[in-house]
Design a protein around this motif. Structure first.
Motif, PDB file in Angstrom:
ATOM      1  N   LEU A 419       0.853  -1.190   0.000  1.00 60.14           N
ATOM      2  CA  LEU A 419       0.000   0.000   0.000  1.00 60.14           C
ATOM      3  C   LEU A 419       0.888   1.239   0.000  1.00 60.14           C
ATOM      4  CD1 LEU A 419      -2.500  -1.128   2.790  1.00 60.14           C
ATOM      5  CD2 LEU A 419      -2.698  -1.477   0.321  1.00 60.14           C
ATOM      6  N   GLN A 420       0.392   2.302  -0.593  1.00 59.81           N
ATOM      7  CA  GLN A 420       1.133   3.566  -0.617  1.00 59.81           C
ATOM      8  C   GLN A 420       0.300   4.623   0.095  1.00 59.81           C
ATOM      9  OE1 GLN A 420       1.527   3.940  -4.855  1.00 59.81           O
ATOM     10  NE2 GLN A 420       3.501   2.895  -4.909  1.00 59.81           N
ATOM     11  N   VAL A 422       0.096   8.227   0.862  1.00 59.27           N
ATOM     12  CA  VAL A 422       0.671   9.459   0.303  1.00 59.27           C
ATOM     13  C   VAL A 422       0.214  10.621   1.166  1.00 59.27           C
ATOM     14  CG1 VAL A 422       0.938  10.845  -1.770  1.00 59.27           C
ATOM     15  CG2 VAL A 422       0.509   8.393  -1.967  1.00 59.27           C
ATOM     16  N   SER A 423       1.176  11.262   1.823  1.00 61.81           N
ATOM     17  CA  SER A 423       0.879  12.338   2.766  1.00 61.81           C
ATOM     18  C   SER A 423       1.287  13.684   2.179  1.00 61.81           C
ATOM     19  CB  SER A 423       1.618  12.096   4.083  1.00 61.81           C
ATOM     20  OG  SER A 423       1.418  13.170   4.969  1.00 61.81           O
ATOM     21  N   GLN A 424       0.381  14.647   2.289  1.00 62.08           N
ATOM     22  CA  GLN A 424       0.644  15.978   1.755  1.00 62.08           C
ATOM     23  C   GLN A 424       0.972  16.985   2.852  1.00 62.08           C
ATOM     24  OE1 GLN A 424      -2.581  17.512  -0.582  1.00 62.08           O
ATOM     25  NE2 GLN A 424      -1.267  18.836  -1.813  1.00 62.08           N
ATOM     26  N   SER A 425       0.446  16.758   4.026  1.00 59.92           N
ATOM     27  CA  SER A 425       0.712  17.664   5.133  1.00 59.92           C
ATOM     28  C   SER A 425       0.482  16.922   6.436  1.00 59.92           C
ATOM     29  CB  SER A 425      -0.204  18.898   5.057  1.00 59.92           C
ATOM     30  OG  SER A 425      -1.560  18.502   5.168  1.00 59.92           O
ATOM     31  N   GLY A 426       0.980  17.495   7.534  1.00 63.29           N
ATOM     32  CA  GLY A 426       0.797  16.875   8.840  1.00 63.29           C
ATOM     33  C   GLY A 426       2.082  16.252   9.341  1.00 63.29           C
ATOM     34  N   ASP A 427       1.994  15.634  10.501  1.00 57.01           N
ATOM     35  CA  ASP A 427       3.152  15.032  11.156  1.00 57.01           C
ATOM     36  C   ASP A 427       3.406  13.643  10.574  1.00 57.01           C
ATOM     37  OD1 ASP A 427       5.120  14.115  12.784  1.00 57.01           O
ATOM     38  OD2 ASP A 427       4.118  14.611  14.672  1.00 57.01           O
ATOM     39  N   THR A 428       4.370  13.549   9.649  1.00 60.03           N
ATOM     40  CA  THR A 428       4.657  12.278   8.986  1.00 60.03           C
ATOM     41  C   THR A 428       5.229  11.265   9.961  1.00 60.03           C
ATOM     42  OG1 THR A 428       5.109  13.488   6.938  1.00 60.03           O
ATOM     43  CG2 THR A 428       5.878  11.204   7.064  1.00 60.03           C
ATOM     44  N   VAL A 429       6.070  11.729  10.907  1.00 60.01           N
ATOM     45  CA  VAL A 429       6.696  10.806  11.867  1.00 60.01           C
ATOM     46  C   VAL A 429       5.622  10.113  12.705  1.00 60.01           C
ATOM     47  CG1 VAL A 429       8.268  10.625  13.830  1.00 60.01           C
ATOM     48  CG2 VAL A 429       8.811  12.175  11.934  1.00 60.01           C
ATOM     49  N   THR A 430       4.662  10.887  13.201  1.00 65.84           N
ATOM     50  CA  THR A 430       3.573  10.304  13.993  1.00 65.84           C
ATOM     51  C   THR A 430       2.745   9.332  13.152  1.00 65.84           C
ATOM     52  OG1 THR A 430       3.450  12.346  15.293  1.00 65.84           O
ATOM     53  CG2 THR A 430       1.556  10.852  15.396  1.00 65.84           C
ATOM     54  N   ALA A 445       8.025   1.806   5.377  1.00 72.66           N
ATOM     55  CA  ALA A 445       9.215   2.557   4.954  1.00 72.66           C
ATOM     56  C   ALA A 445       8.758   3.862   4.320  1.00 72.66           C
ATOM     57  CB  ALA A 445      10.040   1.740   3.958  1.00 72.66           C
ATOM     58  N   ALA A 446       9.265   4.992   4.867  1.00 74.83           N
ATOM     59  CA  ALA A 446       8.929   6.310   4.322  1.00 74.83           C
ATOM     60  C   ALA A 446       9.992   6.728   3.329  1.00 74.83           C
ATOM     61  CB  ALA A 446       8.803   7.330   5.448  1.00 74.83           C
ATOM     62  N   LEU A 447       9.590   7.103   2.113  1.00 72.73           N
ATOM     63  CA  LEU A 447      10.528   7.548   1.089  1.00 72.73           C
ATOM     64  C   LEU A 447      10.833   9.028   1.279  1.00 72.73           C
ATOM     65  CD1 LEU A 447       8.977   5.769  -2.028  1.00 72.73           C
ATOM     66  CD2 LEU A 447      10.621   4.875  -0.376  1.00 72.73           C
ATOM     67  N   GLY A 452       6.849  18.509  -1.154  1.00 72.29           N
ATOM     68  CA  GLY A 452       5.939  18.494  -0.025  1.00 72.29           C
ATOM     69  C   GLY A 452       5.102  17.234   0.091  1.00 72.29           C
ATOM     70  N   VAL A 453       5.407  16.216  -0.721  1.00 72.99           N
ATOM     71  CA  VAL A 453       4.636  14.972  -0.708  1.00 72.99           C
ATOM     72  C   VAL A 453       5.536  13.841  -0.215  1.00 72.99           C
ATOM     73  CG1 VAL A 453       3.379  13.268  -2.091  1.00 72.99           C
ATOM     74  CG2 VAL A 453       3.128  15.708  -2.584  1.00 72.99           C
ATOM     75  N   THR A 454       5.042  13.102   0.772  1.00 78.52           N
ATOM     76  CA  THR A 454       5.782  11.953   1.312  1.00 78.52           C
ATOM     77  C   THR A 454       5.010  10.677   1.024  1.00 78.52           C
ATOM     78  OG1 THR A 454       6.686  13.311   3.098  1.00 78.52           O
ATOM     79  CG2 THR A 454       6.771  10.909   3.383  1.00 78.52           C
ATOM     80  N   VAL A 455       5.739   9.691   0.505  1.00 77.40           N
ATOM     81  CA  VAL A 455       5.123   8.398   0.214  1.00 77.40           C
ATOM     82  C   VAL A 455       5.618   7.381   1.233  1.00 77.40           C
ATOM     83  CG1 VAL A 455       4.862   6.522  -1.448  1.00 77.40           C
ATOM     84  CG2 VAL A 455       4.916   8.894  -2.246  1.00 77.40           C
TER      85      VAL A 455
END
Length: 800
Positions: A419-420, A422-430, A445-447, A452-455
């Motif tokens: 699954l992917q 895809v985060s655009q905003s917010g606390d990615t670590v949490t 695994a976070a790429l 501003g986009v994290t997968v």
């Protein structure tokens, strides 16, 4: 039109051949541009894909996998690396390959080696989606990767682009289906020329349909399964429609008609029914549009276009071909018998007539038995689960299936469907911590972020097709992401498949209501009855439930999958219910039209429901069963297509047609109509006045048509050459089209009387045991006609 095509047969044939070759040349020059557009607006997976495409344009294309396994040692051994590295480097330099991520570079690459060191993989990301990647490039990638194989080192490839070039040669399933249909046709007709006619019509219809669909793929999105489904339905209806017309034509010649008149009559009767039946199939297919699923729009275009062209071939090219054959459409034995014995009266005999009589005698018992059989077959449908097949359902000998199994063995079953998030905003670590703590997640695994986009890659513990993976997607969307306070979407192939199945399931009731409603209206107008279309709608639902029960038992429970060579069990493709129901309702309507139109014709003439049902079943069951057997052969041949979706559709439709024709139309429908009696043909007076008139088959048998003049009679005496009366002689009055209008037996004084519906030209056939037979045209004016017949022992006088 039929007469013009018959007389100008060479022109018609040249026009069709020219059109076929012209379209074929244009299509081969233009190539194909099929596109599987599964993305759905207003879904979470579509939002995830849009963000991915924006942030990572070079990695939003299709991602395929090279997997290798060693029997001895480790994939880290230098000897293994010396064979794998050059192949991966060569692939990375190919034009159209966006990136190659191998296991031998950096800490991240180390995660691409299994814990026991026996299996490793590299990810190949193409610059385009799977359907847009040139097949030459994919084949080059496969050849380069598999060139690294040696004894003890296995190399396999997986992914959608790889799967496209692994399918068997196109046309294999179609060819097997045509051969099987040819065998059935030869057994039914006993004539090589008659056998070839339906095959030729199907080839022209399907060929032009496929070439046209291929050209249209450059202007609109048409999925790559559309041509398979178009050829599947096109072969079935093309052969069936020609079969109905040729059967009527042969019957006309056997009744004494000139070949041209017989062809014209066949097209003006069965040809009209074919037009009506083809229209109902197209309407049922167009019902898919109410689902508003873009993937199905292309399927509707391809299949409907092929059906339309098949109907055009049956109504224009077929009469031209009948003109070339003339009386040779009959077998030699039939031609010899016709020359020796003269025209034969129309009668239903043999197994069909005996079965029809049994249904009339025992309608309750037969209806109950048929319902029990259908109910038992429908039980598995209660556990129906929609989803998407993947390469784990491929044949065990394919490289895609081997790669799938290797990845599952080395990295867990969920690795094949990551699954992917895809985060655009917010606390990615949490968010990552929340996902890691979610039950059912194997690894996260976070790429590195881009624009501003994290997968976040999420590997479930369960396989992509399992219900637990579906539940995990719901948990991430409904609980984990909102609790982390992030604005994120869950995407990936597995999430797209789940969203597609959910949307399809939600819209299925509307779709079913639409096609049942349209079918009801068509039959209501055609047969001027409320009960007949209601019965047809109910029977269609029963057939659908039973056929989906068979589908679930085979593909979801795995019964007989090894025998069919179709990989392993899994969910039913989400798009299949819509496609199958469209085709099933269309084909069921065909059989209902051909069966009930003959019953309705008899009812109009006699107002005797029992006779109408008995005669209709006796005279149509054989041709319906032959047509259904041909369709079953054609559909089952698509198991050889190599496409799991087409194989699933083939098995499901074969089961549906077999159950519909052999149980519903020849047992349950006539038994129910016997039980319902005259109420079958009930229609309120106020509705009768408001409904438009639509004749499936024209009234035939008189010039002018029956109903445009007073009823009359033909009467006289049957005598020998010596003037002795012939007792018990059979006297049959036939229409010009070969339909039996009345039949009587002469009395002891040799007298007979047959009723005539209206002034016109008819065929009067007389035969008696120990005597010859005579057939002659009689012209009936406004009053009764006196016509005496003389029979001599051994005499045969066949008059057209």
């Amino acid at each position: 039109m039929a007469r013009w095509c018959y007389r100008h047969r060479l022109v018609v044939l040249l026009l069709w051949v020219g059109a076929l070759f012209g379209l074929g040349f244009s299509a081969s020059t233009a190539g194909t541009n099929y596109a599987n557009v599964f993305s759905l607006p207003d879904t979470d997976s579509k939002s995830a894909f849009d963000l991915m495409e924006k942030a990572f344009p070079n990695t939003s294309g299709d991602t395929d996998t090279v997997v290798w396994k060693v029997d001895q040692g480790s994939v880290r051994d230098q000897a293994v690396q010396d064979r794998i590295r050059p192949a991966l480097d060569k692939i990375a330099k190919m034009k159209g390959v966006g990136a190659v991520a191998g296991p031998y570079a950096g800490a991240r690459g180390a995660a691409q080696i299994s814990s026991d060191g026996k299996i490793a993989y590299a990810q190949l990301t193409f610059a385009k989606r799977a359907n847009e990647v040139p097949k030459d490039l994919v084949q080059n990638v496969m050849d380069t990767a598999q060139g690294a194989r040696k004894s003890g080192l296995h190399v396999e490839l997986g992914g959608q682009a790889i799967q496209r070039v692994q399918q068997p040669p196109q046309g294999l399933s179609e060819m097997v289906g045509i051969i099987a249909a040819a065998v059935v046709l030869f057994l039914a007709f006993g004539s090589l020329f008659a056998m070839l006619l339906p095959i030729a019509i199907a080839i022209f219809g399907v060929g032009m349909g496929l070439f046209s669909t291929q050209l249209l793929s450059h202007t609109t999105d048409i999925p790559d399964i559309a041509p398979l489904l178009a050829s599947l339905i096109g072969l079935g209806v093309g052969i069936d429609y020609a079969l109905f017309i040729v059967t009527r034509h042969r019957r006309g010649i056997l009744r004494g008609l000139d070949p041209e008149e017989s062809a014209v009559t066949a097209l003006n009767t069965s040809g009209r029914a074919v037009l009506f039946a083809g229209g109902t199939v197209c309407i049922a297919l167009a019902g898919m549009l109410v689902t508003q699923l873009r993937f199905l729009d292309g399927v509707v275009i391809g299949t409907s276009l092929t059906v339309v062209l098949s109907v055009m071939a049956a109504t224009t090219l077929l009469p031209a071909l009948l003109g070339f054959l003339g009386p040779r459409v009959l077998s030699r034995r039939q031609r010899r018998r016709l020359a020796a014995d003269g025209p034969e009266p129309e009668k239903a005999s043999g197994l069909a007539a005996r079965w029809s009589t049994n249904v009339q005698k025992r309608p309750r018992r037969i209806a109950a038995l048929a319902l029990v059989v259908m109910a038992v077959l429908a039980v598995p449908v209660l556990s129906l689960r929609l989803g998407a097949t993947d390469q784990g359902n491929d044949n065990a000998s394919s490289t895609t299936r081997k790669a799938y199994d290797l990845l599952a063995d080395g990295f867990g079953p969920g690795f094949n469907g990551p699954l992917q998030v895809v985060s655009q905003s917010g606390d990615t670590v949490t968010l990552v911590k929340g996902i890691e703590a979610t039950p059912g997640v194997a690894r996260v695994a976070a790429l590195p972020p881009a624009q501003g986009v994290t997968v976040i890659q999420v590997v479930p513990k369960t396989s992509p097709q399992s219900k637990e993976t579906d539940d995990l997607i719901d948990t991430l969307r409904d609980k984990v992401i909102p609790q982390a306070g992030a604005q994120a979407h869950v995407g990936g192939v597995t999430a797209v498949s789940k969203d597609f199945a959910s949307v399809t399931g939600d819209r299925l009731p509307l779709f079913i209501a639409t096609i049942i409603g349209l079918g009801f209206l068509l039959l209501l107008i055609a047969f001027r009855s409320l009960v007949v279309p209601l019965t047809a709608a109910l029977m269609n639902l029963i057939a659908a439930a039973a056929s989906f029960g068979v589908l679930v038992a085979v593909f979801q429970w795995g019964w007989g999958l090894d025998l069919l060579g179709l990989g392993k069990e899994g969910p039913i493709n989400a798009f299949l219910p819509v496609i199958m129901l469209s085709l099933l309702f269309g084909l069921s309507m065909d059989y209902q039209v051909f069966l009930v139109s003959r019953m309705h014709e008899e009812w109009v003439h006699t107002r005797d429901n029992a006779r109408a049902v008995r005669v209709g079943l006796a005279e149509t069951s054989r041709v319906i069963n032959s047509a259904a057997l041909i369709m079953v052969c054609v559909f089952l041949a698509f198991v050889l297509s190599g496409d799991s979706g087409a194989a699933m559709a083939g098995v499901g439709l074969a089961a549906a047609v077999a159950l519909d024709a052999f149980i519903l139309r020849t047992a349950l429908v006539p038994a129910a109509m016997h039980l319902l009696g005259n109420s079958n043909w009930w229609l309120p007076g106020w509705l009768e006045k408001r409904l438009p008139h639509l004749a499936v088959e024209p009234k035939e048998g008189a010039e002018p048509e029956p109903g445009h003049g007073p009823a009359s009679a033909v009467h006289g005496f049957i005598r020998t050459a010596d003037g002795e009366p012939v007792d018990g002689a059979s006297v049959t009055l036939l229409s010009k089209g070969g339909r039996q209008l009345d039949r009587v037996t002469s009395l002891a004084d040799g007298s007979y009387i047959v009723s005539v519906p209206a002034p016109g030209t008819y065929l009067l056939a007389t035969s008696a045991t120990s005597y010859g037979s005579r057939a002659a045209q009689v012209v009936v004016a406004d009053g009764p006609l006196v016509y005496d017949v003389e029979l001599a022992e051994g005499e045969v006088d066949a008059v057209n």
